[in-house]
Design a protein around this motif. Sequence first.
Motif, PDB file in Angstrom:
ATOM      1  N   GLU A 130      -1.934  -5.152   4.101  1.00 41.66           N
ATOM      2  CA  GLU A 130      -1.589  -3.821   4.799  1.00 41.66           C
ATOM      3  C   GLU A 130      -1.071  -2.493   5.138  1.00 41.66           C
ATOM      4  N   ASP A 131      -1.763  -1.785   5.095  1.00 40.39           N
ATOM      5  CA  ASP A 131      -0.445  -0.196   5.037  1.00 40.39           C
ATOM      6  C   ASP A 131       0.274  -0.282   3.597  1.00 40.39           C
ATOM      7  N   THR A 132      -0.928   0.169   2.392  1.00 37.68           N
ATOM      8  CA  THR A 132      -1.082   0.137   1.592  1.00 37.68           C
ATOM      9  C   THR A 132      -0.687   1.702   0.769  1.00 37.68           C
ATOM     10  N   ARG A 133      -0.242   1.984  -0.450  1.00 37.15           N
ATOM     11  CA  ARG A 133       0.440   2.999  -1.277  1.00 37.15           C
ATOM     12  C   ARG A 133       0.360   2.258  -2.735  1.00 37.15           C
ATOM     13  N   PHE A 134      -0.816   3.227  -3.180  1.00 42.69           N
ATOM     14  CA  PHE A 134      -1.128   3.252  -4.624  1.00 42.69           C
ATOM     15  C   PHE A 134      -0.382   3.925  -5.608  1.00 42.69           C
ATOM     16  N   VAL A 148       4.803   7.816  -8.400  1.00 45.27           N
ATOM     17  CA  VAL A 148       3.446   8.547  -7.496  1.00 45.27           C
ATOM     18  C   VAL A 148       2.851   8.243  -7.164  1.00 45.27           C
ATOM     19  N   PRO A 149       3.493   8.230  -5.350  1.00 44.18           N
ATOM     20  CA  PRO A 149       1.817   7.809  -4.796  1.00 44.18           C
ATOM     21  C   PRO A 149       0.678   9.126  -5.143  1.00 44.18           C
ATOM     22  N   ILE A 150      -0.406   8.071  -5.087  1.00 46.21           N
ATOM     23  CA  ILE A 150      -1.977   8.904  -5.715  1.00 46.21           C
ATOM     24  C   ILE A 150      -3.246   8.037  -4.534  1.00 46.21           C
ATOM     25  N   ALA A 151      -2.726   7.085  -3.888  1.00 49.69           N
ATOM     26  CA  ALA A 151      -3.900   6.895  -2.719  1.00 49.69           C
ATOM     27  C   ALA A 151      -2.658   6.083  -1.720  1.00 49.69           C
ATOM     28  N   TRP A 152      -3.665   5.827  -0.753  1.00 49.39           N
ATOM     29  CA  TRP A 152      -3.292   4.912   1.015  1.00 49.39           C
ATOM     30  C   TRP A 152      -5.023   4.331   1.119  1.00 49.39           C
ATOM     31  N   LEU A 153      -4.678   3.041   1.250  1.00 44.22           N
ATOM     32  CA  LEU A 153      -5.239   2.463   1.891  1.00 44.22           C
ATOM     33  C   LEU A 153      -4.677   1.569   3.211  1.00 44.22           C
ATOM     34  N   PRO A 154      -5.437   1.819   4.286  1.00 40.59           N
ATOM     35  CA  PRO A 154      -4.579   0.427   5.906  1.00 40.59           C
ATOM     36  C   PRO A 154      -4.987  -0.473   5.598  1.00 40.59           C
ATOM     37  N   TYR A 155      -6.129  -1.370   5.058  1.00 43.24           N
ATOM     38  CA  TYR A 155      -5.853  -2.613   4.231  1.00 43.24           C
ATOM     39  C   TYR A 155      -7.233  -2.917   3.268  1.00 43.24           C
ATOM     40  N   PHE A 156      -6.494  -4.039   2.764  1.00 38.90           N
ATOM     41  CA  PHE A 156      -8.003  -4.131   1.558  1.00 38.90           C
ATOM     42  C   PHE A 156      -7.379  -6.218   0.753  1.00 38.90           C
ATOM     43  N   TYR A 157      -8.386  -5.949   0.098  1.00 41.32           N
ATOM     44  CA  TYR A 157      -7.960  -7.603  -0.330  1.00 41.32           C
ATOM     45  C   TYR A 157      -8.103  -8.214  -2.155  1.00 41.32           C
ATOM     46  N   ILE A 158      -7.672  -8.610  -2.359  1.00 39.12           N
ATOM     47  CA  ILE A 158      -8.447  -8.835  -4.126  1.00 39.12           C
ATOM     48  C   ILE A 158      -8.286 -11.003  -4.239  1.00 39.12           C
ATOM     49  N   PRO A 159      -8.821 -11.159  -5.045  1.00 34.69           N
ATOM     50  CA  PRO A 159      -8.950 -12.806  -4.392  1.00 34.69           C
ATOM     51  C   PRO A 159      -7.042 -13.232  -5.744  1.00 34.69           C
ATOM     52  N   ASP A 160      -7.127 -14.645  -4.851  1.00 40.43           N
ATOM     53  CA  ASP A 160      -6.020 -14.662  -5.122  1.00 40.43           C
ATOM     54  C   ASP A 160      -5.856 -15.070  -7.458  1.00 40.43           C
ATOM     55  N   PRO A 161      -4.610 -15.356  -7.968  1.00 39.46           N
ATOM     56  CA  PRO A 161      -5.041 -15.243  -9.255  1.00 39.46           C
ATOM     57  C   PRO A 161      -5.341 -16.484  -9.681  1.00 39.46           C
ATOM     58  N   SER A 162      -5.284 -17.600  -8.627  1.00 41.87           N
ATOM     59  CA  SER A 162      -5.679 -18.833  -9.139  1.00 41.87           C
ATOM     60  C   SER A 162      -7.199 -18.562  -9.186  1.00 41.87           C
TER      61      SER A 162
END
Length: 753
Positions: A179-183, A188-202
């Motif tokens: 939530e409220d994510t900065r890449f 150096v910040p290059i992108a912003w997303l309000p919300y996203f998800y990825i699979p768990d490492p398992s």
Amino acid sequence: MCLGSVARAQTPSNQTRGGETTVAKKVSPDKASPLLLQADDLVYDHRNNRVVARGNVEIYYDENILLADEVIYDKSANTLTAIGNVRLKEADGSVVNAERLTLSSNFRDGFIRSMKALTQDDSRIAASNAYRKDGKTVYENGVVTSCKPCEANPERPPVWRIKATRVIQDKEEQNIYFEDTRFELFGVPIAWLPYFYIPDPSVKQRSGFLAPQYRHDSMTGYALTVPYYYAISPNYDLTLSPTFTTKAGYLVEADWRQRLWNGAYEVKFAGVYNDNANDFVGQREWRGSIATKGEFELNKFWKVGWNAILESDDTFRRFYHLDSIYSTERVSSVYLTGMGERNYFNMSVNRYGNLGGQPYDYSTGQYIDSQSSWAYPSIDYNYVHDKPVFGGEFKFDVNALALSSNDQRTYNANGTTSPYFGRTDHVVTQAEWRRTLTDDLGQRFTPFVFGRGDIYNVSSFQNVNGDLGDSDTFTRQMVGGGLDYRYPFVAHTDTASHVIEPVGQIITRTNVANNDKVPNEDAQSLVFDDTLLFDINKFSGYDRIETGTRANVGLQYTMQTYNGVSVRAVGGESFQVAGKNSYDPTTGLYNTRSDYVVGGYVDYLNMFRFVTQFRLNESDFSVARQDYSAQVKLGIFEGALSYVAVAAQPLLGFTSPREEVAGFAAVKLTDEWTVFGDARYNLELSQFVRNSVGVQYADECFIYSVTYQQTFVEYADLKPDTSVMVRIGIKGFGQQTTPSSIADLSPEAAAFR
């Protein structure tokens, strides 16, 4: 939890201080209990209804391990609070480091301060605060990366990281939410997303979009591929990969994979619609292919499999970079293979296609079938007897083949072309016995005898002289024998061991009737060098047989130094002593005395390798063929260089000499940065075949490379091409490992590994 079973005191004490009673020191875990604890001191605080463990505390519970300086169990709240150098290793392999950690007694829910975690896929999570509830871990002000901190400057930002107001790891849904994510890249910040998800490492399998792929070249223009992966079942999946190009239409690929209990198979479909197909001969708007492969074990000895491609035309897969642009043939097969301790069986149905192209008849608007052959079937059986026969080894081989072939470029006697549809069926049986005897002086004598019987049925064939023949059925028989003599001389010095071994062979055979009547389909690739010098039959296939009496003589030298240097040299010559010589003039074996062949091999601890093979004319010592290759891996440098020169071989279709040089080099500027380049150059035509140059950054968590490449293949719609390829990989986001070698980026380097 029943703390009465947590630990057993080895040395109880009756000392009491302020309501606290010292119960034990060096507590041992009770393996029969649900929770095992070990500490230097264990104290019961009856007044506050709690138990305190101090000093090198270790707690084992349900494959979880908790280490800390001090752990307090609050009976009233049913919580565990760990303080000081806290380290929690969870059942899935994740590791949490913190200064203070509070957990429920079942290790599921809790609150963590100043937390750092290492997940099972080597990702790192840091947060100012974190808490667990209902199977979820919430990281406040979280930072996520898979990069290791710099040892020299641990405060330096990693190559990439994600900062989020909240990071939620839900192990029940097996997702990580941001939530409220900065890449950030290098801080150096290059992108912003309000919300996203990825699979768990398992998670080992999950539907979703894969990393896009970008390419630009002169044939297809700009191309963007956005793959989507369908995780249909644990044992089968589907990947759809649409590609949008600016010059060559729209390409769609579908890859179906399935694993069964005894094997696996795969089917790949590729199709393209190009409404600007004028660049392609015949103006096809629709083109495509189906490729499939699979293999299944019937039992521990037998397996069945296939590898086949059906395609609309010869250049489709190369034009769209599905295959190497240098592919020149297509082989599809279905096979049954059996393997025992001393025998081997293989039966296959094969189709051999020539990717030289499908000629287009503009008068009819149709394609003419290109040259192809079918083997239906081809059977090989090899057997080695498990017991000595007259003190030696006995073995026999069987080969059966039904082959049909068409060639649109067969020439008649008057110089005009006509289609050639030939069929060759044969059954070949051969047996051999040999025994090695060593005398008191160390001389090795190996007598051997062999025999062969063939049955051939041919129709509309082209014989070895290039003449068209009629249908016929005939046999070939041959028996022979010989002696192999070797006398190795061994010497040891303070620095190395040396072996000098003269070798002599004499082989005699009966005359072979009907040898010239057999069409030569499988024995055209003879390359006479030091590796074939002492072979009984130097032909590569079954259609040609050595005849007459031949002697092979040579000398082998081997040196092995004690500091890792290995040197081997082989040289010699072959003589036709009597009978008919079956070799043609371009092989180097046509005259009574063959050309000289020499081979040299040098290796030093896999850091330096050099190989040379050359053939010298027996009369004037002119070079008929020469090959040189060298590899170097020394410090920051890795390189390879090869040179090949071959005289003209008209009977094999090469009317002019061939000469080519290829090389590859890479320099590792730092632990992460590498520059590399390669080239292949045709000296006879004075032009490049391909070349490229590039730079790569690679560490344990990030890969970035840019490669500029030129290819010079020109055939049908395949044109000389210039391309720029960009490769980006982030571990944890589709990239699982870093390249094992810089050679993965260059086909020239791969040939020397």
